[in-house]
Write a protein that holds these residues in place. Structure first.
Motif, PDB file in Angstrom:
ATOM      1  N   CYS A 114      41.066  26.482  31.786  1.00  0.00           N
ATOM      2  CA  CYS A 114      39.703  26.922  32.134  1.00  0.00           C
ATOM      3  C   CYS A 114      39.306  28.237  31.450  1.00  0.00           C
ATOM      4  CB  CYS A 114      39.514  27.055  33.649  1.00  0.00           C
ATOM      5  SG  CYS A 114      39.972  25.557  34.527  1.00  0.00           S
TER       6      CYS A 114
ATOM      7  N   HIS B  96      36.075  24.907  35.852  1.00  0.00           N
ATOM      8  CA  HIS B  96      36.484  23.631  35.242  1.00  0.00           C
ATOM      9  C   HIS B  96      37.059  23.881  33.855  1.00  0.00           C
ATOM     10  CE1 HIS B  96      34.345  21.478  38.412  1.00  0.00           C
ATOM     11  NE2 HIS B  96      33.368  22.363  38.252  1.00  0.00           N
TER      12      HIS B  96
ATOM     13  N   ILE C 211      37.498  24.075  29.923  1.00  0.00           N
ATOM     14  CA  ILE C 211      36.506  24.285  28.852  1.00  0.00           C
ATOM     15  C   ILE C 211      36.666  23.119  27.878  1.00  0.00           C
ATOM     16  CG2 ILE C 211      35.660  25.884  27.088  1.00  0.00           C
ATOM     17  CD1 ILE C 211      35.607  27.192  29.801  1.00  0.00           C
ATOM     18  N   THR C 212      35.615  22.327  27.732  1.00  0.00           N
ATOM     19  CA  THR C 212      35.738  21.100  26.937  1.00  0.00           C
ATOM     20  C   THR C 212      35.228  21.240  25.508  1.00  0.00           C
ATOM     21  OG1 THR C 212      33.704  20.446  28.064  1.00  0.00           O
ATOM     22  CG2 THR C 212      35.756  19.453  28.842  1.00  0.00           C
TER      23      THR C 212
ATOM     24  N   SER D  95      31.294  23.473  29.283  1.00  0.00           N
ATOM     25  CA  SER D  95      32.205  23.032  30.333  1.00  0.00           C
ATOM     26  C   SER D  95      31.405  22.132  31.281  1.00  0.00           C
ATOM     27  CB  SER D  95      32.760  24.270  31.057  1.00  0.00           C
ATOM     28  OG  SER D  95      33.634  23.880  32.078  1.00  0.00           O
TER      29      SER D  95
ATOM     30  N   SER E  84      30.244  17.133  31.991  1.00  0.00           N
ATOM     31  CA  SER E  84      31.002  17.936  31.019  1.00  0.00           C
ATOM     32  C   SER E  84      30.332  17.863  29.653  1.00  0.00           C
ATOM     33  CB  SER E  84      32.436  17.414  30.905  1.00  0.00           C
ATOM     34  OG  SER E  84      33.158  17.788  32.046  1.00  0.00           O
TER      35      SER E  84
END
Length: 702
Positions: free
Chosen positions: A210, A230, A232-233, A248, A271
């Protein structure tokens, strides 16, 4: 600065959107698990399906073929690579035709990236392999193999290294077979995304712990965020390397390159799996888990100079506020604003097609001229002219809009220049070379030709930052630069035959700036804020340099502060947390510079007597010697207690001939060879021999 978010009411895709990519600043392609590739036109707000992929192809990553650098300029990208879950990557044209599908990996191909020249493609997959492919999709090599999936990959700025993920580790592997591999533990969870910027050479990483982090290219940590709610995408650098975006769950963040956050948005997106910046760096697009594509436009940038504050309120509107009388002017533009700069009593604004030049005295009638390329990546200003950098070259214009020159050198890459690697003064342009970072190219501003005898300035190790002084005569122009060891050097710009000395001014210097009204240099040195009131002292009398400095504690600025501007006697410093700190320095040295510049020696002495500061007397002593004014020099040296030098100056005064006086002044400054040459030219051979005997130079005195 913030992001102006726009989202459609209903998602355009039925399934999650996995990847997005811009073709131009107004056109975007998005790919989704519903097998559609959709084109978005931002001007007309229309969307259209380009192609529906076969049901067994789930797209994962998309990257447009880079626009060609050089003669055959493409205005937009023509094809892209699409990686998919079936182990293949597909080369697809702009119209949606699949030109080629290549079996690449066992399991999904998780990422694919073209290098900056478009000569090679790197793909990574669930099978832990990193493969390099040619432009046409032929396998060149398998760069590496590991036991864990590789989720993300990025090319190094020179396209000779590849950065990829390995669980919680980051690995930089050069393409050369036996070169050293750099590997370090970057996160406490699996790393999901990386990006490497070609302008600032910094690395971004995002993980399941995260957090997002910023690293330099040696793997040293520069910033680590607080843990988010959450994972980090997605992370992505803006093209110019000044900003980056972080995605995110229901979160989109805009950050400065040093890590601190400008703005946090909470759009209803699920996301955000992928973020792409438009070519001009003004907007971002995010691929969302709920089928949406989120758009964010960067607005509310601010520029300040003296009593003026300019704010970009909308994509085509600026507001100018004069804080002295609270007068407000609204500036409207035909196209969206890409870059702007406010300095030297002028505001220069580049839009997608034109350049506007406003004078701070009159905001109503700007000077407007058309741009060659369009996407300006950097604007630098000096008192007499300004510099525009775009993908095609470097252009110098006067404030009347007249084109002056366009400097060029072999292997020039304009897309990676920034304010640290280019510097402009009234008569000189300095550019740090990217191919060989030990070299600075110097150009004459009026012609664009190399300066002096055409030699460039070369240093023994890599240079990080350069800065030209802004005032004084062309022949006295100096350049200050910081090298990789964080040492600060100064040298003369004019180079005719004789090798100019490069002299060290300080150590552990992080950032420097020249004053815009006189040649005073300030810098942040380890834990001190240092001002060199007369840097030229190093050429005149190096012994008194410490007496011409002003130092104060800089621990209040925390680590990694940066000097934003040095206008008049106001220095603006950006701290690592994003806050701005303003420092005032003494106004007297600037007045002293002004008096000496117009040869008002008596006024200068009177000023020093009034101020009663040792730094002022030391500056005056060095200035007097530099300008060969022995009477003032004697007074100034006496005031700082340098009795031996006062005696020597007295002995110079009593010398009979002009040449021998000149030679002894040069000797005083340590220029022994020049002093000897002057004496020999004047036929004073005995004196030349005597000088060498006094200096124990027995070889020369023969």
């Amino acid at each position: 600065m913030r992001l102006k978010i726009s989202l459609l009411k209903e998602p355009r895709h039925q399934e999650l959107v996995s990847c997005v990519g811009w073709t131009t600043a107004e056109e975007l392609y998005s790919c989704s698990d519903d097998h559609q590739i959709v084109k978005w036109n931002l001007l007309t707000s229309e969307t259209s399906q380009i192609v529906k992929l076969p049901d067994d192809i789930y797209p994962i990553d998309l990257h447009w073929f880079p626009k060609s650098l050089g003669i055959k300029k493409q205005t937009q990208a023509e094809s892209f690579v699409l990686t998919s879950s079936d182990g293949k990557f597909h080369l697809i044209s702009k119209l949606g035709r699949v030109e080629k599908s290549v079996e690449a990996h066992c399991g999904a191909v998780l990422a694919g990236r073209w290098n900056y020249e478009g000569t090679a493609l790197v793909t990574v997959g669930e099978d832990g392999q990193i493969k390099i492919w040619s432009k046409t999709g032929m396998l060149r090599s398998t760069l590496a193999q590991q036991g864990t999936p590789v989720y993300s990959v990025a090319w190094g700025p020179d396209s000779e290294k590849v950065l990829y993920t390995a669980g919680k580790q980051l690995i930089i592997k050069p393409l050369q077979p036996n070169a050293k591999v750099l590997q370090w533990k970057a996160h406490d969870g699996i790393i999901l995304k990386v990006d490497w910027n070609s302008v600032n050479d910094l690395i971004l990483s995002a993980g399941e712990d995260c957090k997002y982090k910023v690293w330099d290219s040696y793997g040293r940590p520069l910033y680590s965020s607080q843990p988010h709610e959450h994972p980090i995408t997605s992370v992505a650098w803006a093209p110019d390397g000044e900003l980056f975006a972080v995605g995110s769950f229901h979160t989109l963040r805009l950050c400065d390159k040093t890590g601190w956050s400008y703005a946090l948005e909470k759009p209803n997106t699920g996301s955000i799996f992928n973020i792409a910046w438009s070519v001009d760096g003004t907007q971002i697009a995010g691929a969302c888990g709920n089928g949406h594509v989120v758009f964010g436009h960067v607005v509310e940038q601010r520029w300040e100079w003296k009593n003026f504050q300019v704010t970009l309120t909308k994509r085509r509107t600026m507001q100018v506020r004069n804080v002295l009388n609270d007068a407000v002017d609204i500036l409207e533009f035909r196209d969206r604003v890409i870059k702007a700069s406010l300095n030297c009593a002028h505001l220069v604004v580049s839009t997608s097609l034109q350049c506007y030049v406003f004078s701070t005295k009159n905001w109503n009638t700007p000077l407007i001229f058309d741009l060659k390329e369009g996407t300006v990546s950097l604007i630098l200003q000096a008192e007499r002219h300004f510099l525009l950098v775009d993908g095609g070259g470097i252009y110098l214009y006067s404030y009347e809009g007249r084109f002056i020159s366009s400097p060029k050198f072999p292997g020039m890459r304009t897309d990676i220049l920034n304010a640290q690697t280019v510097s402009l003064s009234n008569d000189t342009i300095a550019i740090k070379d990217k191919a060989d970072e030990k070299i600075i190219f110097l150009f004459e501003a009026s012609t664009g030709k190399p300066l002096g005898d055409g030699k460039h300035l070369s240093h023994k190790i890599e240079i990080l930052e350069i800065a030209l002084d802004q005032k004084g005569l062309t022949n006295d122009r100096k350049i200050a630069f910081i090298d990789k060891n964080r040492d600060l050097y100064i040298t003369s710009v004019k180079r005719f035959g004789k090798e100019e000395q490069i002299i060290k001014l300080g150590t552990m210097v992080h950032t420097v700036a020249w004053c815009d009204t006189c040649n005073i240099l300030c810098g942040l040195q380890d834990t001190r804020f240092t001002v060199w009131y007369y840097p030229n002292t190093v050429y005149v009398d190096r012994d008194i340099l410490p007496k011409t400095l002003s130092e104060r504690d800089a621990s209040e600025f925390s680590k990694n502060p940066h000097i934003m501007s040095f206008v008049g006697n106001q220095v603006t410093i950006r701290r690592a947390d994003g806050s701005l700190v303003h420092i005032s320095i003494s106004p007297y040295p600037a007045i002293l510079h002004e008096y000496v510049g117009s040869s008002k020696w008596e006024d200068a002495v009177r000023l020093c007597r009034f101020v009663k500061e040792q730094t002022m007397w030391a500056c005056l002593a060095a200035m007097a010697i530099a300008n060969r004014d022995m009477i003032t020099a004697e007074i100034a040296y006496a005031a700082i207690g340098e009795i031996d030098k006062v005696q020597y100056i007295n002995s110079i005064k009593d010398l009979p001939s002009k040449e021998s006086k000149m030679a002894h002044i040069l000797l005083f400054s340590g220029n022994i060879q020049e002093a000897e040459i002057i004496l020999l030219q004047a036929g004073l051979v005995y004196q030349a021999i005597q000088i060498n005997i006094n200096l124990y130079n027995w070889e020369s005195s023969k």
